[in-house]
Design a protein around this motif. Sequence first.
Motif, short mmCIF file in Angstrom:
data_model
loop_
_atom_site.label_atom_id
_atom_site.label_comp_id
_atom_site.label_asym_id
_atom_site.label_seq_id
_atom_site.Cartn_x
_atom_site.Cartn_y
_atom_site.Cartn_z
N SER A 181 0.84 -1.24 0.12
CA SER A 181 0.04 0.06 0.02
C SER A 181 0.80 1.35 0.04
O SER A 181 1.84 1.49 0.74
N PHE A 182 0.67 2.30 -0.79
CA PHE A 182 1.20 3.37 -0.98
C PHE A 182 0.34 4.41 -0.28
O PHE A 182 -0.70 4.63 -0.67
N LEU A 183 0.78 5.31 0.88
CA LEU A 183 0.11 5.99 1.59
C LEU A 183 0.04 7.37 0.85
O LEU A 183 1.12 7.96 0.40
N LEU A 184 -1.14 8.06 0.98
CA LEU A 184 -1.32 9.38 0.67
C LEU A 184 -1.77 10.06 1.88
O LEU A 184 -2.99 9.89 2.34
N ILE A 185 -0.84 10.77 2.61
CA ILE A 185 -1.00 11.40 3.76
C ILE A 185 -1.16 12.89 3.65
O ILE A 185 -0.22 13.70 3.35
N ASP A 186 -2.43 13.36 4.20
CA ASP A 186 -2.62 14.61 3.87
C ASP A 186 -2.73 15.50 5.16
O ASP A 186 -3.58 15.19 5.96
N GLU A 187 -1.86 16.45 5.52
CA GLU A 187 -1.74 17.28 6.57
C GLU A 187 -1.91 16.64 7.81
O GLU A 187 -2.76 16.86 8.58
N PRO A 188 -1.11 15.63 8.06
CA PRO A 188 -1.17 14.95 9.54
C PRO A 188 -1.05 15.79 10.92
O PRO A 188 -1.28 15.71 11.74
N THR A 189 -0.33 16.99 10.57
CA THR A 189 0.25 17.69 11.52
C THR A 189 -0.53 18.81 12.13
O THR A 189 -0.46 19.27 13.17
N ASN A 190 -1.76 18.97 11.52
CA ASN A 190 -2.80 19.96 12.05
C ASN A 190 -3.28 19.53 13.40
O ASN A 190 -3.55 18.46 13.53
N HIS A 191 -3.21 20.46 14.17
CA HIS A 191 -3.68 20.25 15.68
C HIS A 191 -2.36 19.30 16.53
O HIS A 191 -2.76 18.74 17.71
N LEU A 192 -1.50 18.84 15.89
CA LEU A 192 -0.51 18.30 16.66
C LEU A 192 0.75 19.17 17.32
O LEU A 192 0.77 19.93 16.79
N ASP A 193 1.06 19.04 18.75
CA ASP A 193 1.70 20.03 19.43
C ASP A 193 3.25 19.59 18.72
O ASP A 193 3.31 18.66 17.95
N ILE A 194 4.12 20.40 19.16
CA ILE A 194 5.57 20.43 18.52
C ILE A 194 6.22 18.96 18.88
O ILE A 194 6.60 18.42 17.95
N GLU A 195 5.98 18.39 20.10
CA GLU A 195 6.54 17.22 20.57
C GLU A 195 5.98 15.98 19.79
O GLU A 195 6.69 15.25 19.29
N ALA A 196 4.77 16.18 19.48
CA ALA A 196 3.81 14.98 18.63
C ALA A 196 4.55 15.16 17.24
O ALA A 196 4.54 14.11 16.76
N ARG A 197 4.71 16.35 16.57
CA ARG A 197 5.35 16.43 15.31
C ARG A 197 6.39 16.04 15.16
O ARG A 197 6.88 14.95 14.22
#
Length: 492
Positions: free
Chosen positions: A137-153
């Motif tokens: 499977s080839f993943l298409l990852i659309d803006e996963p960082t929205n609402h993630l804090d700096i440490e989670a990013r």
Amino acid sequence: MSLINITNLTFAYEGSYDNIFDNVNLQLDTDWKLGLTGRNGRGKTTFLNLLLGKYEHGGRISANVGFDYFPFPVKDAGELTQDVVNDICLDYVEWELIRELSLLKVSEDVLDRPFGSLSEGERTKVLLAALFLKEDSFLLIDEPTNHLDIEARKIVGDYLRAKRGFILVSHDRSFLDRCVDHILSINKTNIEVQRGNFSSWWANKQMQDQFEMGENDKLRKDIKRLSEASQRTSHWSDEVEKTKNGTRNSGSKVDKGYVGHKAAKMMKRSKAIEHRQQAAVDEKSKLLKNIETSESLKLSQLSYHRSRLVELEGVSIRYGEKTVCSDVGFVIEKGDRIALTGRNGSGKSSLIKLICGEPIDYTGTVRAGSQLKVSYVSQDTSHLRGNLTEYARDHGIDESLFKAILRKLDFARVQFEKEMSAFSGGQKKKVLIARSLCEQVHMLVWDEPLNFIDVISRMQIEELLLEYEPTIVFVEHDREFCDHIATKTIRL
């Protein structure tokens, strides 16, 4: 390794006169970690949807892998997280899921909780772990960082860096640098792939822009010269045509047969020259292409009569039985650019609302200066309805200035008449920021203003805040933005 071949891809939405993609040709390696970048409205999510086969299009997309999209749509947030994972990936070994969650610093006990009870960061991590369990499977990852804090990013970035085979849409420069090895950029007139991370792509982009600016100066001169020559040729054609009717020397008789034959030959020749000249103009005009304009924004903030605007002392905020922050104290002074940082759920947005005077259940002391005017940008854009003219009128701001700022943030004029609810996420955030920049206030209060906003617009906003040095309190998880802008950091 396998390849994704895209041949002559052409696509426009129904009812639109302009193609979003026009004869695009690409070859992508499924082992690449691709960062997909481009200004808001250029078609990043549309491109992912075309790969998923959601839209009819011209040209051909062929691949020997299946595509999966993040974020996976969860229909019932009341389901146990374990069941959500089962919906995504039917055939997996449980220890592999536990391993993926461990890499993402998520406790396995989340699997026994309703998915809706998880934090935004936990949901993001669980969905990524489940999707990466799927083989071939080839993943298409659309803006996963929205609402993630700096440490989670940082955690998610390190996780993705260890994977292979995905396209990642993100406007966070540090995040892209952490986890991609190729950049797929949607430019003004084409799409291109370049090896490297965002920083190397941006350095090359700036050098290319400098080169194109020099070339464009030459091209504009050539276009002007050719256009003038084409006009002279057209005038000559008209004069030749007049001789056929004897209008050049009024009153004298001419051999219309001879002159007509001669005029026809000259007309044919002049039209051929004119056609070649116009073709040369059109061809050279196409070369004026991929320079991204990012004009400076302007800000005029009201001067406050005191140096101290707001003071918090021993502030604690509760929601029911839950305390989100306790014993918080700091001062906002004129010219401060304060970043509120901390993990999701640490009370940043609650403090922002408290500073703005919204009714929040708290203990402690909040002192705000008399007649203090504040402009607030919220995380939420779902309330945006109607067109931009109505929005400017409803908020009492200068419509011309408002739209001029949006133009500088890469809004096309055609957007001005559209319904705002149809705007992309990034375009909606730009509406809120442009409105805030138009308001006559003493202080800006922005809660995650950069979600969905493209990189070049982020840089414009950075330059604005550094040049005009307004008083601002903000919550933002883009590390680069915080490092460049903040004069003080309050960590919760």
